[in-house]
Design a protein around this motif. Structure first.
Motif: not given
Length: 327
Positions: A26-32, A57-64
């Motif tokens: 996967n790819f993951m990054d924090v949105i905000e 995850c605690g914070a909002d994240v986006r994944m692919r």
């Protein structure tokens, strides 16, 4: 995958690698962050063909994700999970879970920081074998599961509760679910429950009132074939296993299975062949001929014709191309 794992991290890359190890690349990054730090907490437990995770995850994240290669169910315990597979966009909530197909890229547009999700990965070949066991015959065509899963009532609610109980075991290294005598029945219960809960072409057949039990001779033969489908069975040998005459066995199979004993052998072999072709890793050197031979098909021309008739594609398309959904 078997066993349990407990994981905590505040590092996005570490969380991404853990999800890849337990579920999918996967790819993951924090949105905000919205004032909330990234703080991943994953509890996972493997029961053979099924992996269950209690994840946040605690914070909002986006994944692919690329194609998953497995059926996957997300059931939020809190918060929302917004995702897409292909052109279908869905939002999973505590009342509505989502079922993802093995084929088709997945994008999680937002995994909310307050979303704690039960994630269930299911091996397609194992689910198909379980369906075969429940039907008493090899299913025809692909197994396509409905996307929506009502977890607020009925079977969906009960299945989600079972998943949550299994997930709790991940936090307990001495949990009974780790015992082999318990793990296998739990695995079967999760597979059976999913088949009874989701929409698919065989669901009505599974949920209708139970038919009369098949006669013992028929059951003996079916069990023997499912245990060793690659064996070069003959009608005479099957009749000996059934302890009846070949004619009586033929009549019983037509009456209670809807096909002859040798047609049943072929059906099981085709299903096992397809499962192996679907599971083959690209570039691993697997060939259609060797897989077909391993499962008892000695005439490749007839095998290919029957395979295409059964699954709507050639064996090579399954192995090298894009197999039909539910592979």
């Amino acid at each position: 995958m078997t066993g349990r794992a407990t994981f905590r991290t505040g590092d996005v890359d570490e969380a991404r690698r853990e999800i890849a190890a337990r579920f999918y690349a996967n790819f993951m990054d924090v949105i905000e962050a919205r004032g909330r730090p990234f703080a991943a907490r994953f509890e996972t437990v493997g029961l053979g063909s099924v992996v269950v995770g209690d994840m946040r995850c605690g914070a909002d994240v986006r994944m692919r994700f690329a194609e998953l290669g497995a059926y996957h169910v997300n059931v939020p315990l809190s918060g929302r999970l917004e995702l897409r597979q292909g052109t279908a966009a869905v939002t999973a909530t505590a009342e509505r879970g989502v079922v993802l197909d093995p084929a088709g890229q997945v994008v999680v547009d937002r995994w909310a920081g307050d979303c704690r999700v039960l994630a269930v990965k299911v091996d397609p070949a194992a689910l198909r074998r379980r369906l075969e066991e429940l039907l008493g015959r090899a299913p025809r065509g692909p197994l396509v599961l409905g996307r929506d899963l009502d977890v607020a009532r009925g079977h969906g609610r009960d299945w989600a509760r079972l998943v949550r109980r299994v997930a709790r075991e991940a936090a307990d290294p001495q949990g009974l679910a780790q015992h082999p005598l318990v793990a296998r029945p739990l695995e079967d219960a999760l597979l059976t429950g999913l088949l009874l809960t989701t929409g698919h072409r065989y669901r009505d057949e599974l949920t209708r009132p139970a038919r009369p039990l098949r006669p013992a001779p028929v059951k003996r033969v079916m069990d023997a074939v499912r245990e060793r489908p690659e064996h070069p069975f003959t009608v005479t040998e099957l009749a000996a296993l059934a302890r009846v005459s070949p004619r009586r066995l033929q009549e019983s199979f037509r009456a209670h299975v809807g096909m002859t004993p040798m047609e049943y052998v072929r059906d099981v072999r085709l299903a096992r062949t397809r499962a192996e072709l679907c599971a083959a890793e690209p570039g691993a050197g697997v060939t259609v001929s060797e897989v077909a031979w391993r499962w008892g098909f000695t005439h490749l021309g007839r095998f290919a014709a029957r395979y295409r008739e059964r699954f709507g594609e050639t064996p090579s398309q399954t192995l090298n191309g894009r197999p039909a959904p539910g592979c």
